[in-house]
Design a protein around this motif. Structure first.
Motif, PDB file in Angstrom:
ATOM      1  N   MET A  94      24.431  40.878  29.028  1.00  0.00           N
ATOM      2  CA  MET A  94      25.843  41.228  29.023  1.00  0.00           C
ATOM      3  C   MET A  94      26.656  39.928  28.977  1.00  0.00           C
ATOM      4  N   GLU A  95      27.640  39.891  28.122  1.00  0.00           N
ATOM      5  CA  GLU A  95      28.516  38.724  27.989  1.00  0.00           C
ATOM      6  C   GLU A  95      29.289  38.528  29.300  1.00  0.00           C
ATOM      7  N   GLU A  96      29.475  37.266  29.688  1.00  0.00           N
ATOM      8  CA  GLU A  96      30.025  36.986  31.021  1.00  0.00           C
ATOM      9  C   GLU A  96      31.430  37.546  31.235  1.00  0.00           C
ATOM     10  N   ARG A  97      32.275  37.542  30.222  1.00  0.00           N
ATOM     11  CA  ARG A  97      33.630  38.089  30.390  1.00  0.00           C
ATOM     12  C   ARG A  97      33.560  39.601  30.636  1.00  0.00           C
ATOM     13  N   GLU A  98      32.636  40.279  29.957  1.00  0.00           N
ATOM     14  CA  GLU A  98      32.434  41.715  30.170  1.00  0.00           C
ATOM     15  C   GLU A  98      31.870  41.964  31.571  1.00  0.00           C
ATOM     16  N   LEU A  99      30.937  41.131  32.008  1.00  0.00           N
ATOM     17  CA  LEU A  99      30.395  41.241  33.359  1.00  0.00           C
ATOM     18  C   LEU A  99      31.512  41.044  34.390  1.00  0.00           C
ATOM     19  N   LEU A 100      32.348  40.067  34.179  1.00  0.00           N
ATOM     20  CA  LEU A 100      33.479  39.815  35.074  1.00  0.00           C
ATOM     21  C   LEU A 100      34.382  41.037  35.135  1.00  0.00           C
ATOM     22  N   ARG A 101      34.677  41.620  33.985  1.00  0.00           N
ATOM     23  CA  ARG A 101      35.521  42.817  33.918  1.00  0.00           C
ATOM     24  C   ARG A 101      34.894  43.964  34.709  1.00  0.00           C
ATOM     25  N   LYS A 102      33.591  44.148  34.573  1.00  0.00           N
ATOM     26  CA  LYS A 102      32.907  45.232  35.278  1.00  0.00           C
ATOM     27  C   LYS A 102      32.902  44.997  36.797  1.00  0.00           C
ATOM     28  N   ILE A 103      32.667  43.765  37.206  1.00  0.00           N
ATOM     29  CA  ILE A 103      32.664  43.451  38.639  1.00  0.00           C
ATOM     30  C   ILE A 103      34.051  43.678  39.237  1.00  0.00           C
ATOM     31  N   ILE A 104      35.084  43.181  38.567  1.00  0.00           N
ATOM     32  CA  ILE A 104      36.452  43.384  39.061  1.00  0.00           C
ATOM     33  C   ILE A 104      36.780  44.870  39.132  1.00  0.00           C
ATOM     34  N   GLY A 105      36.429  45.620  38.104  1.00  0.00           N
ATOM     35  CA  GLY A 105      36.693  47.058  38.086  1.00  0.00           C
ATOM     36  C   GLY A 105      35.993  47.789  39.210  1.00  0.00           C
ATOM     37  N   LEU A 106      34.740  47.440  39.461  1.00  0.00           N
ATOM     38  CA  LEU A 106      33.974  48.069  40.528  1.00  0.00           C
ATOM     39  C   LEU A 106      34.576  47.778  41.896  1.00  0.00           C
ATOM     40  N   LEU A 107      34.886  46.515  42.156  1.00  0.00           N
ATOM     41  CA  LEU A 107      35.486  46.148  43.444  1.00  0.00           C
ATOM     42  C   LEU A 107      36.850  46.810  43.625  1.00  0.00           C
ATOM     43  N   ASP A 108      37.615  46.885  42.558  1.00  0.00           N
ATOM     44  CA  ASP A 108      38.922  47.544  42.596  1.00  0.00           C
ATOM     45  C   ASP A 108      38.760  49.036  42.893  1.00  0.00           C
ATOM     46  N   ASP A 109      37.805  49.688  42.237  1.00  0.00           N
ATOM     47  CA  ASP A 109      37.544  51.113  42.478  1.00  0.00           C
ATOM     48  C   ASP A 109      37.165  51.390  43.922  1.00  0.00           C
ATOM     49  N   LYS A 110      36.473  50.453  44.544  1.00  0.00           N
ATOM     50  CA  LYS A 110      36.004  50.623  45.919  1.00  0.00           C
ATOM     51  C   LYS A 110      36.994  50.056  46.941  1.00  0.00           C
ATOM     52  N   LYS A 111      38.219  49.874  46.512  1.00  0.00           N
ATOM     53  CA  LYS A 111      39.324  49.471  47.391  1.00  0.00           C
ATOM     54  C   LYS A 111      39.249  48.032  47.874  1.00  0.00           C
ATOM     55  N   GLY A 112      38.572  47.171  47.108  1.00  0.00           N
ATOM     56  CA  GLY A 112      38.668  45.743  47.374  1.00  0.00           C
ATOM     57  C   GLY A 112      40.114  45.329  47.120  1.00  0.00           C
ATOM     58  N   GLU A 113      40.607  44.377  47.870  1.00  0.00           N
ATOM     59  CA  GLU A 113      42.021  43.997  47.790  1.00  0.00           C
ATOM     60  C   GLU A 113      42.183  42.575  47.271  1.00  0.00           C
ATOM     61  N   ASP A 114      43.337  42.324  46.671  1.00  0.00           N
ATOM     62  CA  ASP A 114      43.714  40.980  46.228  1.00  0.00           C
ATOM     63  C   ASP A 114      42.574  40.295  45.466  1.00  0.00           C
ATOM     64  N   ILE A 115      42.054  40.997  44.452  1.00  0.00           N
ATOM     65  CA  ILE A 115      40.929  40.497  43.674  1.00  0.00           C
ATOM     66  C   ILE A 115      41.441  39.481  42.650  1.00  0.00           C
ATOM     67  N   VAL A 116      40.831  38.312  42.672  1.00  0.00           N
ATOM     68  CA  VAL A 116      41.218  37.264  41.742  1.00  0.00           C
ATOM     69  C   VAL A 116      39.970  36.475  41.353  1.00  0.00           C
ATOM     70  N   ALA A 117      39.920  36.075  40.095  1.00  0.00           N
ATOM     71  CA  ALA A 117      38.825  35.224  39.626  1.00  0.00           C
ATOM     72  C   ALA A 117      39.434  33.971  39.019  1.00  0.00           C
ATOM     73  N   PHE A 118      38.692  32.886  39.103  1.00  0.00           N
ATOM     74  CA  PHE A 118      39.114  31.627  38.502  1.00  0.00           C
ATOM     75  C   PHE A 118      38.032  31.167  37.540  1.00  0.00           C
ATOM     76  N   LYS A 119      38.441  30.789  36.357  1.00  0.00           N
ATOM     77  CA  LYS A 119      37.513  30.244  35.370  1.00  0.00           C
ATOM     78  C   LYS A 119      37.346  28.763  35.686  1.00  0.00           C
ATOM     79  N   ILE A 120      36.184  28.410  36.235  1.00  0.00           N
ATOM     80  CA  ILE A 120      36.004  27.053  36.760  1.00  0.00           C
ATOM     81  C   ILE A 120      35.059  26.193  35.914  1.00  0.00           C
ATOM     82  N   ASN A 121      34.555  26.722  34.819  1.00  0.00           N
ATOM     83  CA  ASN A 121      33.525  26.004  34.066  1.00  0.00           C
ATOM     84  C   ASN A 121      33.977  24.668  33.495  1.00  0.00           C
ATOM     85  N   GLU A 122      35.255  24.459  33.348  1.00  0.00           N
ATOM     86  CA  GLU A 122      35.744  23.183  32.814  1.00  0.00           C
ATOM     87  C   GLU A 122      35.837  22.098  33.886  1.00  0.00           C
TER      88      GLU A 122
END
Length: 119
Positions: free
Chosen positions: A1-29
């Motif tokens: 699975m492409e990493e951006r799609e994986l990120l989208r799925k993880i954020i969606g799952l955590l959001d669905d389960k009432k995770g709060e203030d979800i934020v990701a940072f692209k740190i590879n640079e």
């Protein structure tokens, strides 16, 4: 699975389960640690453990396995390492105390609204 799609799925799952203030940072640079760091607030230690367990189970169903999990016994800060994405599930007190956003704040910021989790 492409990493951006994986990120989208993880954020969606955590959001669905009432995770709060979800934020990701692209740190590879700026870091070789991972491509993305994701931070999510749980409303209790029980909620943090449930979020982590659900994340692990649902990602496994999609054929995505974690490399390591730390903190499940304490549950104030659980870290699930998917290689290119490191997920930090924290209680509000831990998130405020460690303030990981201050480390990665200059990097590209991604939220559930900006990545379109498909709701």
């Amino acid at each position: 699975m492409e990493e951006r799609e994986l990120l989208r799925k993880i954020i969606g799952l955590l959001d669905d389960k009432k995770g709060e203030d979800i934020v990701a940072f692209k740190i590879n640079e700026v870091s070789s640690l991972a491509d993305y760091i994701l931070i999510c607030t749980a409303n209790s230690e029980v909620h943090a453990r449930a979020l982590a367990e659900t994340l692990i189970e649902e990602m496994k169903k999609k054929g995505v396995s974690y490399i390591a999990v730390e903190g499940k016994e304490n549950s104030q800060w659980i870290c699930v390492d998917y290689g290119e994405i490191i997920v930090h599930i924290m209680t509000a007190a831990s998130r405020e105390f460690y303030h990981l956003e201050s480390i990665w704040g200059a990097c590209e910021k991604i939220t559930s609204e900006s990545i379109d989790v498909g709701k």
